[in-house]
Design a protein around this motif. Structure first.
Motif, mmCIF file in Angstrom:
data_model
loop_
_atom_site.group_PDB
_atom_site.id
_atom_site.type_symbol
_atom_site.label_atom_id
_atom_site.label_comp_id
_atom_site.label_asym_id
_atom_site.label_seq_id
_atom_site.Cartn_x
_atom_site.Cartn_y
_atom_site.Cartn_z
ATOM 1 N N THR A 293 0.826 -1.207 0.000
ATOM 2 C CA THR A 293 0.000 0.000 0.000
ATOM 3 C C THR A 293 0.850 1.242 0.000
ATOM 4 O O THR A 293 0.455 2.278 -0.499
ATOM 5 N N PHE B 83 0.048 1.941 8.817
ATOM 6 C CA PHE B 83 -0.993 1.035 9.289
ATOM 7 C C PHE B 83 -1.444 1.409 10.707
ATOM 8 O O PHE B 83 -2.638 1.375 11.028
ATOM 9 N N CYS C 16 -1.512 4.355 12.042
ATOM 10 C CA CYS C 16 -2.403 5.522 11.931
ATOM 11 C C CYS C 16 -3.779 5.114 11.403
ATOM 12 O O CYS C 16 -4.806 5.585 11.889
ATOM 13 N N LYS C 17 -3.775 4.250 10.402
ATOM 14 C CA LYS C 17 -5.054 3.835 9.823
ATOM 15 C C LYS C 17 -5.871 3.061 10.847
ATOM 16 O O LYS C 17 -7.097 3.173 10.910
ATOM 17 N N GLY D 68 -7.964 5.130 12.710
ATOM 18 C CA GLY D 68 -9.052 5.802 12.004
ATOM 19 C C GLY D 68 -8.619 6.850 10.987
ATOM 20 O O GLY D 68 -9.453 7.460 10.320
ATOM 21 N N LEU D 69 -7.307 7.092 10.851
ATOM 22 C CA LEU D 69 -6.855 8.129 9.918
ATOM 23 C C LEU D 69 -6.775 7.572 8.492
ATOM 24 O O LEU D 69 -6.411 6.413 8.291
ATOM 25 N N SER D 70 -7.070 8.414 7.516
ATOM 26 C CA SER D 70 -6.922 8.002 6.126
ATOM 27 C C SER D 70 -5.432 7.945 5.801
ATOM 28 O O SER D 70 -4.608 8.521 6.509
ATOM 29 N N THR D 71 -5.112 7.273 4.719
ATOM 30 C CA THR D 71 -3.709 7.177 4.315
ATOM 31 C C THR D 71 -3.096 8.556 4.134
ATOM 32 O O THR D 71 -2.000 8.840 4.599
ATOM 33 N N LEU E 71 0.602 13.549 8.577
ATOM 34 C CA LEU E 71 0.949 13.561 9.995
ATOM 35 C C LEU E 71 2.414 13.159 10.191
ATOM 36 O O LEU E 71 3.172 13.832 10.889
#
Lengths: 482, 254
Positions: free
Chosen positions: A3, A433, A435-436, A439-442, A448
């Motif tokens: 990804t 991963f 962060c995701k 709940g954060l988008s890529t 960030l």
């Protein structure tokens, strides 16, 4: 499966957001460079004889020089006879208020989110708007005048403050300093001039937005900032450029002089020249000479830059630490994406005793971008007990980009200390991963992580500039990490 | 809440999970135990949506939805939380800033407004007490320079702020001393509600003295070979994993 690579590709695939061309009639010089063109520019600007002579000397010297090939960048040969060296919006009468500014121009600024009205009303920033090569609006000047601060276009300074200009022009970057500085000295069109008298602390951030507009027009800006004893000024330079498919040369010169004891100059740049398209076509060549001189004791010059633009960047903001106990700083974030190339860094030349310098360089490479840090720390024999700390960190997004570090260190005495730290890291799939999973988008995850990486530099920027820089970073890396 | 049916998963073409079946109802605590390499962490990662693991067969329903079809971030926003076995460091990003971004992503997904700064600080303050986390860790970069125990505690702190429906704790007990273990377990217990569920992945029975499970499942070679109540964990502690493996072999041969 990977990804990270996908995201990088997405970021890399996002288009340059500020690509539009403003339709304003330009009054341009014929293509090419000759003594005649230098005279044309000088005459067009109604310059005094001494300045024409200065330009001609620079031009004649430039003829003897060759383009430097040592930077770690690749580009096709520049045809200096195929460039238009001067273009100005049709001369108009001096403007007293923004109402008199071409509405087309105001709309351009609005598209960029930097409308002058807003700047003037909300942020208390005096903006000297450089549009192509001629300044069209200058604000807050009267307020500054009350304090004895001069902040105007370079051309105006030549006419209204010739002694100051003559005294300091070329005093830090001589006309024959290097190939591009010599070219600039011969053909520079306009720029900004700033003078802070003794004991004055400039109450607002001084700011200029540069913008290349007319097609195929080289942009040769000249900035000169002089700070007298016990004075302070913070200067902001920011720019975005419209989309182009032909390479445009930008060779600016910026000279800072902290003349007196305890004088301080803080120079911040957010640079977003058109970087070229996804295939690496077009984009600005940004070959800039920026140098400051700390002449006074305890004087200080600080460069902070966030570079997201240009097809090619070649620039080393430097400080000559002449006065005892003077301080030089360089904080930099340089982002390269797609086929962008950057060879940038700093030079700290320690001449006076107990001089101190700090270099913090953050390089971010994405797409097929190549990012080189090149820095020189030179401690002369008389610069006893001087110190330097350099930190160069590189962050790689994806596996087709590159990061390179070329530190040069020369120490000629035994009482000085020089430290150099370097690191290279990759945005890890595990970081994204993590962060995701929260709940954060890529995209948000990448922003960030990248902003965290650049934090030490961003905190050196004035508040509103830091926000803009973060946004710009987000835009530049959009789609580059998933 | 969660139903796993015949789940097979592989990494780099190597099959790790060989047909997992598991049902988790709201309000329950399930413990997944098993020897090294049995697939416990893989199960946790697959449920969270790690892309390096590929679900090759079977399905997972989460609140009636196809969990495997959801992106990792959507799973998180829908209330699936993974307490990482190895929490990741994010230099330069403060823990509290990170958490606020995470909470807002969840809230946005639910159609709620961004959390007000004052409310957020209040929430954080209250939750730090729950997991007895040092407030100095809030302003430090996420996990950077944290001790092993601090990292694990920070995971539970994230959980306390985000209030997930389904929390998966992946070996949260490893690397914790006995006091920290108790604090972490207390935090998890205080967060238990009748409408959320917890899956505890662990090697050892130790943690289960504090977080008492309703069900214990033993994972061997990517399959659940034995399920039972909390007493199964004690029996495993006593007799070792060889015992279930042996029983499983006999069962397969028969």
């Amino acid at each position: 499966m990977n990804t990270e690579t996908n995201t990088i590709e997405q970021l890399a695939n996002s288009e340059y957001k500020w690509g539009f061309v403003t339709d304003i009639e330009a009054d341009a010089a014929p293509r090419g460079l000759s003594e005649g063109i230098v005279r044309f520019i000088s005459a067009r600007k109604n310059e005094p004889e001494w300045l024409l002579e200065w330009r001609l000397r620079a031009y004649r010297h430039w003829l003897t020089m060759t383009e430097p090939r040592w930077p770690n960048v690749k580009y096709t040969v520049i045809d200096y006879q195929d460039i238009i060296y001067y273009s100005a919006p049709k001369p108009k009468k001096e403007l007293k208020s923004l109402d008199e500014v071409d509405p087309e121009l105001l709309r351009t600024y609005e598209k960029l989110g930097i409308s002058l009205q807003e700047q003037e009303r909300l942020s208390g920033v005096a903006v000297d708007a450089v549009f192509d090569s001629v300044s069209v609006a200058t604000t807050f000047r009267e307020k500054l005048m009350e304090l004895g601060i001069i902040f105007c276009s370079f051309s105006e300074a030549v006419h209204n403050h010739p002694d100051l200009v003559r005294k300091y022009l070329g005093s830090v970057v001589p006309a024959n300093d290097n190939f591009f500085a010599a070219l600039n000295s011969a053909v520079f069109s306009d720029g900004s001039f700033c003078y802070i008298p003794k004991g004055v602390r400039c109450p607002m951030e001084l700011s200029t937005y540069f913008r290349i507009n007319a097609a195929d027009t080289g942009q040769f800006e000249r900035t000169l900032i002089v700070a007298e004893e016990n004075s302070y000024v913070s200067y902001l330079e920011g720019c975005t450029a419209p989309m182009r498919d032909k390479n445009q040369l930008h060779a600016a010169v910026v000279e800072l002089i902290a003349v007196g004891d305890n004088a301080q100059i803080k120079y911040s740049t957010v640079q977003n020249w058109y970087p070229g398209d996804k295939e690496g076509r077009g984009g600005i060549y940004n070959f800039v000479t920026k140098r400051g001189k700390c002449a006074g004791e305890n004087s200080k010059i600080s460069w902070t830059q966030v570079e997201t633009g240009s097809a090619i960047t070649w620039k080393y903001p430097s400080v000559l630490l002449q006065g005892d106990n003077s301080v030089g700083e360089f904080y930099s974030v340089a982002v390269v994406n797609n086929y962008q190339q950057a060879d940038t860094g700093s030079k700290m030349i320690h001449i006076g005793k107990n001089t101190r310098s700090t270099i913090v360089s953050k390089g971010i490479s994405a797409g097929r971008g190549q990012n080189s840090y090149r820095g020189l720390v030179s401690v002369k024999k008389g610069a006893s007990h001087s110190r330097n700390f350099s930190q160069c960190d590189s962050l790689l997004l994806g596996d087709k980009c590159g990061a390179h570090t070329f530190p040069y260190i020369e120490v000629k005495n035994t009482s000085s200390k020089v430290e150099h730290e370097a690191s290279t890291s990759k945005i890890g799939e595990d970081q994204i991963f993590y962060c995701k999973q929260r709940g954060l988008s890529t995209e948000d995850a990448v922003n960030l992580i990248v902003n965290g990486f650049c934090k030490e530099v961003f905190r050196e920027l004035p508040m509103e500039f830091a926000v803009e820089a973060q946004k710009l970073l987000g835009v530049s890396l959009e789609g580059s990490v998933g | 809440m969660l139903e796993i049916r015949n789940l097979h998963a592989s990494v780099n073409g190597k099959e790790i999970l060989n047909g997992i079946n598991l049902k988790v109802q709201a309000g329950e605590v399930h413990a997944i135990m098993g020897p090294n390499g049995s697939g416990k962490s893989t199960l946790a990662q697959v449920l969270a949506g790690r892309e390096t693991y590929e679900a090759t067969e079977g399905e997972v329903l989460y609140e009636g939805k196809d969990l495997l079809a959801m992106s990792p971030e959507d799973r998180a926003r829908e209330g699936v939380f993974l307490a990482f076995q190895y929490p990741v460091e994010i230099p330069g990003v403060s823990n509290i800033y990170f958490l606020k971004a995470a909470l807002n992503a969840v809230r946005k997904h639910k159609g709620l407004e961004e959390v007000d700064a004052v409310d957020f600080l209040q929430l954080v303050k209250q939750r730090t007490k729950l997991v007895e986390i040092d407030e100095s860790l809030l302003n430090r970069p996420v996990n950077e320079g944290f001790s092993g125990g601090e990292k694990k505690r920070n995971e539970i702190f994230h959980m306390a702020v985000l209030e997930p429906k389904l929390a998966i704790l992946d070996e949260t007990d490893s690397g914790l001393d006995i006091d920290a273990l108790r604090i972490v377990a207390d935090g998890v217990n205080k967060l238990r509600k009748k409408d959320n569920a917890v899956i505890v992945v662990t090697h050892y029975q130790r943690l289960l003295n504090y977080i008492v499970p309703d069900f214990v499942h033993v994972l061997v070679d990517g399959r659940i070979v034995k399920s039972g109540g909390k007493e199964l964990a004690l029996e495993l502690e006593e007799r070792g994993y060889e015992w279930v493996k042996e029983a499983d072999r006999v069962a397969i041969q028969a």
